[in-house]
Design a protein around this motif. Structure first.
Motif, PDB file in Angstrom:
ATOM      1  N   PRO A  66       0.805  -1.227   0.000  1.00 21.51           N
ATOM      2  CA  PRO A  66       0.000   0.000   0.000  1.00 21.51           C
ATOM      3  C   PRO A  66       0.838   1.277   0.000  1.00 21.51           C
ATOM      4  CG  PRO A  66      -0.977  -1.597   1.478  1.00 21.51           C
ATOM      5  CD  PRO A  66       0.346  -2.171   1.055  1.00 21.51           C
ATOM      6  N   ILE A  67       2.051   1.231   0.568  1.00 17.36           N
ATOM      7  CA  ILE A  67       2.969   2.370   0.512  1.00 17.36           C
ATOM      8  C   ILE A  67       4.218   1.923  -0.237  1.00 17.36           C
ATOM      9  CG2 ILE A  67       4.378   4.003   1.821  1.00 17.36           C
ATOM     10  CD1 ILE A  67       2.393   3.756   4.121  1.00 17.36           C
ATOM     11  N   VAL A  68       4.561   2.640  -1.298  1.00 19.30           N
ATOM     12  CA  VAL A  68       5.711   2.289  -2.132  1.00 19.30           C
ATOM     13  C   VAL A  68       6.776   3.368  -1.990  1.00 19.30           C
ATOM     14  CG1 VAL A  68       6.508   1.738  -4.448  1.00 19.30           C
ATOM     15  CG2 VAL A  68       4.170   1.138  -3.764  1.00 19.30           C
ATOM     16  N   GLN A  69       7.970   2.958  -1.563  1.00 20.35           N
ATOM     17  CA  GLN A  69       9.076   3.893  -1.379  1.00 20.35           C
ATOM     18  C   GLN A  69      10.085   3.788  -2.514  1.00 20.35           C
ATOM     19  OE1 GLN A  69      10.269   2.910   2.854  1.00 20.35           O
ATOM     20  NE2 GLN A  69      10.500   5.132   2.915  1.00 20.35           N
ATOM     21  N   VAL A  70      10.664   4.939  -2.849  1.00 17.31           N
ATOM     22  CA  VAL A  70      11.767   4.974  -3.802  1.00 17.31           C
ATOM     23  C   VAL A  70      13.067   5.120  -3.020  1.00 17.31           C
ATOM     24  CG1 VAL A  70      10.349   5.921  -5.643  1.00 17.31           C
ATOM     25  CG2 VAL A  70      11.545   7.469  -4.099  1.00 17.31           C
ATOM     26  N   GLU A  71      14.184   5.064  -3.729  1.00 15.95           N
ATOM     27  CA  GLU A  71      15.495   5.045  -3.073  1.00 15.95           C
ATOM     28  C   GLU A  71      15.729   6.264  -2.188  1.00 15.95           C
ATOM     29  OE1 GLU A  71      20.230   4.464  -4.261  1.00 15.95           O
ATOM     30  OE2 GLU A  71      18.693   4.588  -5.815  1.00 15.95           O
ATOM     31  N   SER A  72      15.195   7.414  -2.573  1.00 18.26           N
ATOM     32  CA  SER A  72      15.409   8.646  -1.808  1.00 18.26           C
ATOM     33  C   SER A  72      14.694   8.645  -0.465  1.00 18.26           C
ATOM     34  CB  SER A  72      14.928   9.847  -2.623  1.00 18.26           C
ATOM     35  OG  SER A  72      13.518   9.810  -2.769  1.00 18.26           O
ATOM     36  N   GLY A  73      13.745   7.714  -0.283  1.00 18.23           N
ATOM     37  CA  GLY A  73      12.951   7.688   0.937  1.00 18.23           C
ATOM     38  C   GLY A  73      11.557   8.244   0.742  1.00 18.23           C
ATOM     39  N   ALA A  74      11.348   8.966  -0.361  1.00 19.32           N
ATOM     40  CA  ALA A  74      10.006   9.456  -0.678  1.00 19.32           C
ATOM     41  C   ALA A  74       9.091   8.268  -0.968  1.00 19.32           C
ATOM     42  CB  ALA A  74      10.054  10.389  -1.879  1.00 19.32           C
ATOM     43  N   ALA A  75       7.792   8.488  -0.844  1.00 17.23           N
ATOM     44  CA  ALA A  75       6.857   7.379  -1.016  1.00 17.23           C
ATOM     45  C   ALA A  75       5.532   7.865  -1.565  1.00 17.23           C
ATOM     46  CB  ALA A  75       6.643   6.667   0.320  1.00 17.23           C
ATOM     47  N   SER A  76       4.747   6.927  -2.066  1.00 13.75           N
ATOM     48  CA  SER A  76       3.400   7.231  -2.531  1.00 13.75           C
ATOM     49  C   SER A  76       2.450   6.150  -2.042  1.00 13.75           C
ATOM     50  CB  SER A  76       3.350   7.325  -4.061  1.00 13.75           C
ATOM     51  OG  SER A  76       3.726   6.099  -4.643  1.00 13.75           O
ATOM     52  N   ILE A  77       1.187   6.527  -1.898  1.00 12.07           N
ATOM     53  CA  ILE A  77       0.153   5.573  -1.501  1.00 12.07           C
ATOM     54  C   ILE A  77      -0.384   4.905  -2.756  1.00 12.07           C
ATOM     55  CG2 ILE A  77      -2.116   5.325  -0.438  1.00 12.07           C
ATOM     56  CD1 ILE A  77      -1.373   7.717   1.348  1.00 12.07           C
ATOM     57  N   ASN A  78      -0.416   3.585  -2.738  1.00 17.82           N
ATOM     58  CA  ASN A  78      -0.738   2.801  -3.919  1.00 17.82           C
ATOM     59  C   ASN A  78      -2.115   2.153  -3.775  1.00 17.82           C
ATOM     60  OD1 ASN A  78      -0.688   1.031  -6.143  1.00 17.82           O
ATOM     61  ND2 ASN A  78       0.445  -0.526  -4.986  1.00 17.82           N
ATOM     62  N   VAL A  79      -3.172   2.867  -4.178  1.00 21.77           N
ATOM     63  CA  VAL A  79      -4.510   2.276  -4.116  1.00 21.77           C
ATOM     64  C   VAL A  79      -4.739   1.318  -5.281  1.00 21.77           C
ATOM     65  CG1 VAL A  79      -5.486   4.229  -2.866  1.00 21.77           C
ATOM     66  CG2 VAL A  79      -5.597   4.204  -5.354  1.00 21.77           C
ATOM     67  N   GLY A  80      -3.936   1.446  -6.337  1.00 19.10           N
ATOM     68  CA  GLY A  80      -4.102   0.568  -7.491  1.00 19.10           C
ATOM     69  C   GLY A  80      -3.842  -0.888  -7.159  1.00 19.10           C
ATOM     70  N   GLY A  81      -2.860  -1.131  -6.292  1.00 16.97           N
ATOM     71  CA  GLY A  81      -2.569  -2.510  -5.901  1.00 16.97           C
ATOM     72  C   GLY A  81      -3.754  -3.153  -5.219  1.00 16.97           C
ATOM     73  N   CYS A  82      -4.399  -2.401  -4.331  1.00 20.88           N
ATOM     74  CA  CYS A  82      -5.595  -2.888  -3.644  1.00 20.88           C
ATOM     75  C   CYS A  82      -6.716  -3.156  -4.639  1.00 20.88           C
ATOM     76  CB  CYS A  82      -6.033  -1.857  -2.604  1.00 20.88           C
ATOM     77  SG  CYS A  82      -7.611  -2.212  -1.793  1.00 20.88           S
ATOM     78  N   ILE A  83      -6.914  -2.240  -5.576  1.00 13.37           N
ATOM     79  CA  ILE A  83      -7.978  -2.411  -6.565  1.00 13.37           C
ATOM     80  C   ILE A  83      -7.710  -3.624  -7.446  1.00 13.37           C
ATOM     81  CG2 ILE A  83      -8.970  -1.371  -8.652  1.00 13.37           C
ATOM     82  CD1 ILE A  83      -8.927   1.310  -7.187  1.00 13.37           C
ATOM     83  N   GLY A  84      -6.436  -3.872  -7.758  1.00 14.39           N
ATOM     84  CA  GLY A  84      -6.104  -5.069  -8.516  1.00 14.39           C
ATOM     85  C   GLY A  84      -6.492  -6.336  -7.773  1.00 14.39           C
ATOM     86  N   VAL A  85      -6.358  -6.299  -6.442  1.00 10.58           N
ATOM     87  CA  VAL A  85      -6.705  -7.461  -5.617  1.00 10.58           C
ATOM     88  C   VAL A  85      -8.214  -7.673  -5.580  1.00 10.58           C
ATOM     89  CG1 VAL A  85      -6.661  -8.423  -3.282  1.00 10.58           C
ATOM     90  CG2 VAL A  85      -4.633  -7.286  -4.188  1.00 10.58           C
ATOM     91  N   VAL A  86      -8.974  -6.621  -5.259  1.00  7.83           N
ATOM     92  CA  VAL A  86     -10.423  -6.802  -5.107  1.00  7.83           C
ATOM     93  C   VAL A  86     -11.118  -7.043  -6.448  1.00  7.83           C
ATOM     94  CG1 VAL A  86     -10.519  -5.468  -2.974  1.00  7.83           C
ATOM     95  CG2 VAL A  86     -10.906  -4.312  -5.152  1.00  7.83           C
ATOM     96  N   SER A  87     -10.546  -6.511  -7.521  1.00  5.68           N
ATOM     97  CA  SER A  87     -11.143  -6.716  -8.845  1.00  5.68           C
ATOM     98  C   SER A  87     -10.679  -8.012  -9.491  1.00  5.68           C
ATOM     99  CB  SER A  87     -10.789  -5.549  -9.771  1.00  5.68           C
ATOM    100  OG  SER A  87      -9.397  -5.542 -10.069  1.00  5.68           O
ATOM    101  N   LYS A  88      -9.626  -8.604  -8.897  1.00  5.77           N
ATOM    102  CA  LYS A  88      -8.999  -9.805  -9.462  1.00  5.77           C
ATOM    103  C   LYS A  88      -8.496  -9.544 -10.882  1.00  5.77           C
ATOM    104  CE  LYS A  88     -11.640 -13.120  -6.671  1.00  5.77           C
ATOM    105  NZ  LYS A  88     -12.292 -12.108  -5.813  1.00  5.77           N
TER     106      LYS A  88
END
Length: 217
Positions: free
Chosen positions: A115-137
């Protein structure tokens, strides 16, 4: 996601993502004939191409986090206004478990995304797409949702809370991403957003084993 280039947790970790509360564009209200003022837009209407942005399917670890994870995150935000994503991960590991922290966070180089994806710098983004991929199959639906959300948050980043950018940009700057989202997720797109439209819901689906797609809550 809102604040995807930030290392401060305060703004990104909110109950809703930045896409107008997670709503698919609907019919706009008719203009007020008595309102002759044209306020400048808080965003640019130029088309934004997110088609080549990398995406990875959501990682699922049922039971990794307990129901107390939401309180742990909210308490951290309240008490650490300048806390970083690394600080939050350490807090989750300490207050919940290392397994929970590993489920909530992933690196952008990992095979699957949390749900939280970090890059090398330490910055991050919230990933709702991953969750939607799961519930939508459907990984294709999840990817389209991720890019739709990314586009709207990037376009609307300078707009104030409550602006109509999240709706309006779906017909302008993010039209292509919105159409792709609709094509891949179909008539259930809104129910998937209802199930995954914020960080805590994404954690529930991916890390607590509590998917609730389509319940409208």
């Amino acid at each position: 996601m809102a604040g995807c280039s930030e290392t401060v947790v305060e703004n990104p970790v909110t109950p809703d993502s930045g896409t107008d509360g997670g709503k698919v564009k609907g019919d706009a209200a008719p203009p007020d004939d008595d309102d002759d003022t044209d306020e400048p837009l808080c965003y640019k209407e130029d088309p934004v191409d997110v088609s080549e942005v990398p995406y990875k399917a959501g990682n699922v670890v049922p039971g990794a986090c307990k129901s107390t994870i939401e309180k742990t995150i909210k308490d951290f935000i309240d008490n650490n206004k300048q806390g970083t994503w690394d600080d939050l991960k350490a807090e989750i590991s300490s207050k919940e478990s290392a397994a929970c922290a590993s489920c909530v966070f992933s690196k952008d180089t990992d095979a699957k995304w949390a749900p939280i994806v970090q890059v090398e710098s330490g910055a991050a983004s919230i990933n709702v797409g991953g969750c939607i991929g799961v519930v939508s199959k459907s990984d294709a639906c999840g990817e389209a949702a991720f890019k739709w959300d990314l586009c709207l948050n990037a376009v609307c980043k300078d707009c104030e809370q409550g602006s109509t950018c999240g709706q309006d940009a779906q017909g302008t700057a993010c039209k292509a991403a919105s159409e792709e989202f609709g094509k891949e997720c179909g008539n259930n797109a809104q129910s998937y957003l209802n199930a995954c439209g914020n960080l805590f819901k994404a954690i529930a689906v991916q890390c607590s084993g509590e998917p609730d797609a389509g319940d409208g809550n």
